[in-house]
Design an enzyme around this catalytic site. Structure first.
Site, mmCIF file in Angstrom:
data_model
loop_
_atom_site.group_PDB
_atom_site.id
_atom_site.type_symbol
_atom_site.label_atom_id
_atom_site.label_comp_id
_atom_site.label_asym_id
_atom_site.label_seq_id
_atom_site.Cartn_x
_atom_site.Cartn_y
_atom_site.Cartn_z
ATOM 1 C CE1 TYR A 1 32.680 -38.716 -98.890
ATOM 2 C CE2 TYR A 1 30.675 -38.743 -97.577
ATOM 3 C CZ TYR A 1 32.057 -38.670 -97.671
ATOM 4 O OH TYR A 1 32.808 -38.542 -96.537
ATOM 5 C CD GLU A 2 34.799 -42.833 -98.719
ATOM 6 O OE1 GLU A 2 36.021 -42.979 -98.682
ATOM 7 O OE2 GLU A 2 34.020 -43.351 -97.889
ATOM 8 C CB SER B 1 34.064 -36.710 -89.812
ATOM 9 O OG SER B 1 33.401 -37.158 -90.930
ATOM 10 C CG HIS C 1 31.343 -41.729 -96.070
ATOM 11 N ND1 HIS C 1 32.661 -41.929 -95.704
ATOM 12 C CD2 HIS C 1 30.739 -41.173 -94.996
ATOM 13 C CE1 HIS C 1 32.830 -41.504 -94.463
ATOM 14 N NE2 HIS C 1 31.689 -41.051 -94.004
ATOM 15 C CG MET D 1 26.938 -36.452 -96.357
ATOM 16 S SD MET D 1 28.344 -35.705 -97.173
ATOM 17 C CE MET D 1 27.868 -33.961 -97.137
ATOM 18 C CB SER D 2 27.866 -41.764 -92.564
ATOM 19 O OG SER D 2 27.653 -41.131 -91.312
ATOM 20 C CG HIS E 1 35.409 -31.869 -94.199
ATOM 21 N ND1 HIS E 1 34.407 -32.680 -93.712
ATOM 22 C CD2 HIS E 1 36.552 -32.588 -94.057
ATOM 23 C CE1 HIS E 1 34.920 -33.837 -93.301
ATOM 24 N NE2 HIS E 1 36.222 -33.797 -93.507
ATOM 25 C CG HIS F 1 36.609 -41.192 -92.166
ATOM 26 N ND1 HIS F 1 35.725 -41.934 -91.426
ATOM 27 C CD2 HIS F 1 35.979 -40.026 -92.432
ATOM 28 C CE1 HIS F 1 34.604 -41.253 -91.262
ATOM 29 N NE2 HIS F 1 34.731 -40.092 -91.857
ATOM 30 C CG ASN G 1 27.590 -28.349 -89.948
ATOM 31 O OD1 ASN G 1 28.081 -29.477 -89.819
ATOM 32 N ND2 ASN G 1 26.631 -28.099 -90.815
ATOM 33 C CB ALA H 1 30.279 -35.143 -88.146
HETATM 34 N N1 HPA Z 1 25.227 -31.993 -93.936
HETATM 35 C C1 HPA Z 1 25.558 -33.259 -94.253
HETATM 36 N N2 HPA Z 1 26.517 -33.928 -93.636
HETATM 37 C C2 HPA Z 1 27.172 -33.299 -92.646
HETATM 38 C C3 HPA Z 1 26.868 -31.990 -92.255
HETATM 39 C C4 HPA Z 1 25.836 -31.298 -92.941
HETATM 40 O O1 HPA Z 1 25.508 -30.133 -92.658
HETATM 41 N N3 HPA Z 1 27.720 -31.684 -91.236
HETATM 42 C C5 HPA Z 1 28.469 -32.774 -91.016
HETATM 43 N N4 HPA Z 1 28.159 -33.773 -91.855
#
Ligand code: HPA
Length: 272
Positions: free
Chosen positions: A85-86, A31, A83, A211-212, A247, A61, A235, A113
């Site tokens: 989740y998609e 991302s 991903h 998540m990847s 996000h 993306h 983060n 990320a």
């Molecule tokens: N959790 C999951 N996926 C993420 C996060 C997070 O805090 N930050 C960026 N991608």
């Protein structure tokens, strides 16, 4: 089914090869980072022009395959990854890795990320992935094994290549970039984790959550591609700071460190 899966991969690889040629290094960028690395003499094919190829829907993306040279090396790169989740299947998510194998790729660099779980981390830190935990409940190799790529039960004891990790450390040191290290834990998303899940992740040995990346690493190891993984801690994970996750924050932090991240990837590729 296995034969159909293999034929699908061959067809996609043939279409890409025709436009973009072959490559020795593959890049899958996360991302907010997919615009940051540019290649010389780029050749581009849109995912929608590759037969039976998924098209990324995640914000931040794009949806194109680029090949070119970087530091004199032939590199192919996904702008936009897939991903779980998609709604993509494991097989869809790792299709590009297998395509890379057929295009001659020996080394894969994955970036992402992630949320920082290790309390010593700060948003904006870069982290060398030393190992991973698959907490998603799925595995991209479930289903008939595609013997052309690798064995039914592939070894994962060196999921991330130690020599590539050492090269990344060395490059970062010489560039004055702080490179943290740690374990990346894959959650399916798309909801961010709860504070309780993050406490659990820490107890289980995770330094970052995202998540990847883990499915791509599994598929790469299955077919004998060596992997370097670098995470951007965008983060602190849920519950660590007294603020909600967004996000927007993920994308903004990604942008902030984009220059260092890009420079590090370029240097590593050049020195490979
Ligand atoms: N959790 C999951 N996926 C993420 C996060 C997070 O805090 N930050 C960026 N991608």
């Amino acid at each position: 089914m296995s034969q159909a899966s293999y034929d699908r991969i061959v067809k996609a690889a043939d279409a890409i090869r025709e436009v973009c040629g072959e490559a020795e290094i593959g890049l899958i960028l996360g991302s907010g980072l997919s615009d940051s690395v540019t290649l010389e003499d780029p050749k581009v094919i849109a995912y929608q022009d590759i037969p039976d190829f998924p098209v990324s829907t995640a914000i931040g993306h794009k949806s194109e395959w680029v090949s070119g040279t970087l530091g004199g090396k032939r590199v192919c790169m996904m702008r936009g990854r897939f991903h779980y989740y998609e709604g993509w299947t494991g097989e869809d998510i790792v299709l590009p890795v297998r395509v890379m194998k057929l295009l001659g790729v020996k080394t894969l660099i994955v970036t992402n990320a992630a949320g920082g779980v290790n309390l010593g981390f700060t948003p904006g830190d870069l982290m060398l992935i030393t190992d991973v935990i698959n907490y998603s409940g799925v595995n991209p190799l479930i289903g008939p094994n595609i013997d052309e790529f690798g064995p039914r039960f592939p070894d994962m004891s060196r999921a991330l290549d130690p020599a590539l990790g050492e090269l990344a450390r060395s490059c970062a040191r010489r560039m004055g970039i702080t490179l943290r290290e740690g374990v990346y834990m894959w959650f399916s998303g798309p909801s961010y984790e709860t504070p309780a899940e993050i406490r659990m992740a820490r107890v289980l040995g995770a330094d970052a959550v995202g998540m990847s990346t883990v499915p791509e690493i599994i598929a790469a190891r299955h077919c004998g591609i060596n992997v370097l993984g670098i995470t951007c801690i965008t983060n602190m994970a849920a519950g660590i700071l007294d603020q909600p996750l967004s996000h927007t924050e993920v994308l903004e932090t990604g942008k902030r460190v984009q220059a260092d991240f890009t420079a590090l990837i370029r240097r590593v590729v050049r020195e490979m």
